[in-house]
Design a protein around this motif. Structure first.
Motif, short mmCIF file in Angstrom:
data_model
loop_
_atom_site.label_atom_id
_atom_site.label_comp_id
_atom_site.label_asym_id
_atom_site.label_seq_id
_atom_site.Cartn_x
_atom_site.Cartn_y
_atom_site.Cartn_z
N ALA A 10 -64.72 -28.50 16.00
CA ALA A 10 -64.79 -28.86 14.59
C ALA A 10 -63.42 -29.29 14.09
O ALA A 10 -62.88 -28.71 13.13
CB ALA A 10 -65.33 -27.69 13.78
N ASN A 11 -62.86 -30.30 14.71
CA ASN A 11 -61.54 -30.79 14.32
C ASN A 11 -61.35 -32.20 14.83
O ASN A 11 -62.30 -32.81 15.35
CB ASN A 11 -60.45 -29.84 14.84
CG ASN A 11 -59.33 -29.66 13.83
OD1 ASN A 11 -58.56 -30.57 13.56
ND2 ASN A 11 -59.24 -28.45 13.24
N ARG A 12 -60.14 -32.69 14.74
CA ARG A 12 -59.84 -34.07 15.12
C ARG A 12 -58.45 -34.15 15.72
O ARG A 12 -57.75 -33.14 15.84
CB ARG A 12 -59.92 -34.99 13.89
CG ARG A 12 -58.86 -34.66 12.84
CD ARG A 12 -58.89 -35.60 11.64
NE ARG A 12 -58.65 -36.98 12.01
CZ ARG A 12 -57.45 -37.51 12.23
NH1 ARG A 12 -56.37 -36.75 12.13
NH2 ARG A 12 -57.31 -38.77 12.54
N GLY A 13 -58.01 -35.36 16.08
CA GLY A 13 -56.63 -35.58 16.51
C GLY A 13 -56.27 -34.87 17.79
O GLY A 13 -57.12 -34.55 18.63
N GLU A 14 -54.95 -34.58 17.92
CA GLU A 14 -54.45 -34.05 19.18
C GLU A 14 -55.03 -32.68 19.53
O GLU A 14 -55.23 -32.38 20.71
CB GLU A 14 -52.92 -34.00 19.18
CG GLU A 14 -52.28 -33.16 18.08
CD GLU A 14 -52.16 -31.70 18.45
OE1 GLU A 14 -52.20 -31.37 19.64
OE2 GLU A 14 -52.02 -30.89 17.52
N ILE A 15 -55.32 -31.83 18.54
CA ILE A 15 -55.86 -30.51 18.87
C ILE A 15 -57.28 -30.62 19.41
O ILE A 15 -57.67 -29.90 20.33
CB ILE A 15 -55.81 -29.55 17.65
CG1 ILE A 15 -56.33 -28.16 18.04
CG2 ILE A 15 -56.57 -30.10 16.46
CD1 ILE A 15 -55.64 -27.52 19.22
N GLU A 374 -42.05 -34.12 35.77
CA GLU A 374 -41.93 -32.67 35.87
C GLU A 374 -41.27 -32.11 34.61
O GLU A 374 -40.25 -32.62 34.15
CB GLU A 374 -41.11 -32.29 37.10
CG GLU A 374 -41.00 -30.79 37.32
CD GLU A 374 -40.18 -30.44 38.55
OE1 GLU A 374 -39.93 -29.25 38.77
OE2 GLU A 374 -39.77 -31.38 39.28
N GLY A 375 -41.85 -31.07 34.07
CA GLY A 375 -41.29 -30.44 32.88
C GLY A 375 -41.56 -31.19 31.60
O GLY A 375 -40.95 -30.89 30.57
N VAL A 376 -42.49 -32.15 31.61
CA VAL A 376 -42.83 -32.92 30.40
C VAL A 376 -44.33 -32.80 30.15
O VAL A 376 -45.14 -32.98 31.05
CB VAL A 376 -42.45 -34.41 30.55
CG1 VAL A 376 -42.96 -35.21 29.35
CG2 VAL A 376 -40.95 -34.57 30.70
N ARG A 377 -44.68 -32.48 28.92
CA ARG A 377 -46.08 -32.40 28.50
C ARG A 377 -46.25 -33.13 27.18
O ARG A 377 -45.38 -33.06 26.31
CB ARG A 377 -46.51 -30.94 28.36
CG ARG A 377 -47.87 -30.72 27.67
CD ARG A 377 -48.26 -29.26 27.70
NE ARG A 377 -49.34 -28.97 26.75
CZ ARG A 377 -49.93 -27.78 26.63
NH1 ARG A 377 -49.55 -26.78 27.41
NH2 ARG A 377 -50.89 -27.59 25.73
N VAL A 378 -47.36 -33.84 27.04
CA VAL A 378 -47.67 -34.53 25.79
C VAL A 378 -49.09 -34.15 25.37
O VAL A 378 -50.03 -34.29 26.14
CB VAL A 378 -47.56 -36.06 25.95
CG1 VAL A 378 -47.94 -36.75 24.64
CG2 VAL A 378 -46.16 -36.47 26.38
N ASP A 379 -49.22 -33.65 24.16
CA ASP A 379 -50.53 -33.44 23.54
C ASP A 379 -50.67 -34.51 22.47
O ASP A 379 -49.97 -34.46 21.45
CB ASP A 379 -50.62 -32.05 22.91
CG ASP A 379 -50.78 -30.94 23.94
OD1 ASP A 379 -50.64 -31.23 25.14
OD2 ASP A 379 -51.01 -29.79 23.54
N SER A 380 -51.55 -35.47 22.69
CA SER A 380 -51.62 -36.63 21.80
C SER A 380 -53.04 -36.84 21.31
O SER A 380 -54.01 -36.51 21.99
CB SER A 380 -51.14 -37.89 22.54
OG SER A 380 -51.38 -39.05 21.77
N GLY A 381 -53.14 -37.41 20.10
CA GLY A 381 -54.44 -37.73 19.55
C GLY A 381 -54.62 -39.21 19.29
O GLY A 381 -55.54 -39.60 18.58
N ILE A 382 -53.74 -40.04 19.85
CA ILE A 382 -53.81 -41.47 19.57
C ILE A 382 -53.90 -42.28 20.85
O ILE A 382 -53.58 -41.80 21.95
CB ILE A 382 -52.59 -41.95 18.75
CG1 ILE A 382 -51.29 -41.70 19.54
CG2 ILE A 382 -52.56 -41.29 17.40
CD1 ILE A 382 -50.08 -42.36 18.92
#
Length: 676
Positions: A10-15, A374-382
């Motif tokens: 029940a949400n939008r975007g990156e989450i 390595e050592g890089v994470r991206v949480d994206s909603g676009i």
């Protein structure tokens, strides 16, 4: 225990994207919901199925309990994950889920109510011996009572809304002279954001650090904490960069603050993942005070996932544990099994312009390049094609760096931001990299006032170098040349003519005034001359090539690679975390008179809604006088008179939606022009 085979997010975007990916890994079917504004959004594409829940207005879509539960019923979802924001801390929603036979992946409604009201929350945790900040948390205080409580607590004080967080309705009052005005403003913003203007008063802790602790509790009475996060880098009480663990705390204090957080969770019968927030004095790091509890997953939870370890294993997934706890599984570990290993730092990427007071921006995402490694994470909603509007929160993505030490994590985050490119929408990436380079941030000697103190330095505009204008011209040249081994010289737009070479000329506007770039030759071997308001450069060699969407330009012996896009005559370029929009053949108009005064137009600095209108036709005003209050992204912005004069026309009204740069009123300058 209950098994979930379908969960609605029940949400939008990156989450929403982040939750959906965990559900996929667990073999659980995911259901996305979307408004009309989000029909083409990334979270919709990521889910197994998607349901339209209403028009673009959040009140008629993401905040509609009836429509969300109808979507759950129609798709056979046994549980709902609320993400954060919207209905995630809404006890009415939690109860409605239970009544509909749908599991709410979060705490019980009673815990949400106990911790959602800051006054009740303090009364609840006090019984567990959790230390509280001096002040008044009495419910239902009148303006006079709030005033007295503030004076009794001693300035500076914080006015805080009882019903919510995120900085909405919060005011720092330095002295009594502005107290009444700040009380009225805080109540107005709290009422707009939460529907409740109840305020509480706290003494403001000097040199404060914002430390929060991640907790996890199951339905069997087990509660653990997973260490703390440092969230002191803020602007207007909105977090910008977060890290785990904090560089401030020693192990003894870490143990005590973790125990206090677990106690706060136990005091309200908490279940699931939650966060207990504390304020810690940088001058007395062993002294901490409870602020509030967020009864949901936090935006900054990835740094805990990367820094904490359970029984020696890495890669904690808090969403996975939310789902398992909600299904009735007990936590299979104890506090002694949890430790902090390594370090992680997160930066929030927003659609906003720090050089214009962090005003929200918008538009179509023409290109979205995410860093990796390595050592890089991206949480994206676009994704490419995403439409960014003022309807919802402006956060686009989170970029996280992790490593064995704090310096490793900071270095990886900075490098990752430098490799992040979002074109078509102005973002805060340059500001984030500047903040990361601040000496106090590098040394870990930060506090919640750092950003505001050094805001001018952190948001200073950087001029556009000749190289960028050359790149825009060379992009047009290389893109127009035909591909393939056989080229008809008559098809090459290189300015060739009988008898002598000729020059192609492009004019750009990019913030530094109009700049002309003249190019002679082909993209692989050209001559360029740049004519800026500061002067004309000498002729120099340049070359350009396109390789997999990357434009590499060599100018004066120096090579630089750009991500690029072009639409409607504007070339977008990005390199090193910076982005430029250069519009061709756009003449800049000087909107000031010869005396340097404004033309008297009062325009909206952002898309938004008018909350307050104090301008009336015939009214005499002075420069800097407040005329309007505009709300955007639930934050208030004041629009003032640009000149002394008389208002001749008011074009807007309270409640009206505004476009960027829309004229709101016109003022006739009170200074008469001299005759020729």
């Amino acid at each position: 225990m209950q098994h979930f085979d379908t969960v609605l997010v029940a949400n939008r975007g990156e989450i929403a994207v982040r939750v959906i990916r965990t559900l996929r890994r667990l073999g659980i079917r995911s259901v996305a919901v979307h408004s009309d504004a989000d029909a083409g959004a990334l979270h919709v594409a990521e889910a197994d199925t998607a349901v339209r829940i209403g028009p673009r207005s959040a009140a008629e879509s993401y905040l509609s309990i009836e429509r969300i539960l109808d979507a759950a019923r129609r798709t056979g979802a046994q549980a709902v994950h609320p993400g954060y924001g919207f209905l995630s801390e809404n006890s009415t929603f939690a109860r409605a889920c239970a009544e509909a036979g749908v599991v709410f992946i979060g705490p019980p409604a009673e815990a949400i109510e106990a911790m959602g009201d800051k006054i009740r929350a303090k009364q609840t945790v006090r019984a567990e011996g959790v230390p509280l900040v001096p002040g008044s948390s009495d419910g239902g205080m009148s303006d006079d009572e709030v005033r007295k409580a503030a004076i009794d607590a001693g300035f500076p004080v914080l006015l805080k809304p009882s019903a919510g967080g995120g900085g909405k309705g919060m005011r720092l009052v330095e002295d009594e002279s502005t107290l009444d005005e700040q009380i009225a403003s805080a109540r107005r913003e709290a009422r707009a954001a939460f529907g409740d203007d109840t305020l509480l008063v706290e003494r403001f802790v000097t040199n404060p650090r914002h430390i929060e602790v991640q907790v996890l509790a199951d339905t069997h009475g087990n509660v653990v904490h997973l260490g703390e996060r440092e969230c002191s880098l803020q602007r207007r009480h909105q977090k910008i960069i977060e890290e785990a663990p904090s560089a401030l705390l020693d192990q003894a204090t870490r143990d005590r603050i973790g125990t206090a957080a677990a106690g706060a969770a136990k005091s309200c019968g908490y279940v699931g993942a939650g966060t207990v927030e504390f304020i810690v004095s940088a001058d007395k790091p062993d002294e901490f005070f409870f602020m509030e509890m967020n009864t949901r997953l936090q935006v900054e939870h990835p740094v805990t996932e990367l820094a904490a370890s359970i029984a020696g294993s890495s890669g904690i997934d808090l969403v996975e544990w939310q789902v398992k706890v909600a299904s009735g599984q007990p936590l299979p570990f104890e506090q002694k099994d949890i430790s902090l290993v390594g370090h992680a730092v997160e930066a929030r990427v927003y659609a906003e312009d720090p050089t214009r007071g962090f005003l929200p921006t918008g538009g179509t995402v023409l290109l979205a390049h995410e860093p990796a490694g390595e050592g890089v994470r991206v949480d994206s909603g676009i994704q490419q094609g995403s439409e960014i509007s003022s309807d919802y929160d402006p956060m686009l993505a989170k970029v996280i760096g992790s490593g064995a030490t704090r310096q490793d994590a900071l270095r990886k985050l900075d490098s990752a931001l430098g490799d992040t490119a979002i074109l078509g929408v102005a973002t805060n990436i340059t500001f984030l990299r500047t903040l990361l380079a601040h000496p106090d941030v590098r040394q870990g000697t930060l506090d919640t006032g750092l950003v505001e103190r050094d805001l001018e330095q952190l948001t200073a505009e950087h001029g556009i170098s000749d190289d960028v204008y050359v790149a825009a011209a060379m992009e047009r040249l290389v893109a127009s040349e035909p591909a393939g081994p056989r080229i008809d010289p008559w098809d090459v737009p290189g300015g060739w003519r009988l008898g002598e070479p000729a020059w192609n000329t492009w004019r750009f506007a990019g913030g530094d005034g109009e700049v002309t770039v003249r190019v002679c030759g082909r993209a692989r071997d050209a001559e360029v001359v740049v004519d800026t308001p500061a002067g004309v450069s000498g002729s120099a060699s340049a070359s350009a090539r396109l390789d997999g969407g990357t434009l590499t330009v060599t100018h004066q012996g120096q090579s630089r690679s750009y991500r690029h896009a072009r639409v409607d005559g504007t070339t977008w370029l990005a390199a090193g975390g910076r982005a430029w929009a250069l519009t061709e053949h756009r003449l800049l108009v000087d909107q000031s008179s010869a005396s340097g005064r404004s033309d008297g137009s009062v325009t909206s600095p952002m898309p938004g809604t008018i909350l307050v209108a104090e301008a009336e036709p015939g009214q005499e005003v002075r420069t800097g006088q407040r005329l309007f209050v505009v709300e955007a992204m639930k934050m208030e912005h004041t629009v003032t008179a640009p000149v002394d004069g008389v208002i001749t026309e008011v074009k807007v009204r309270v409640g009206q939606a505004l476009k960027f740069d829309q004229t709101m009123a016109v003022i006739k300058d009170s200074v008469e022009s001299e005759a020729c």
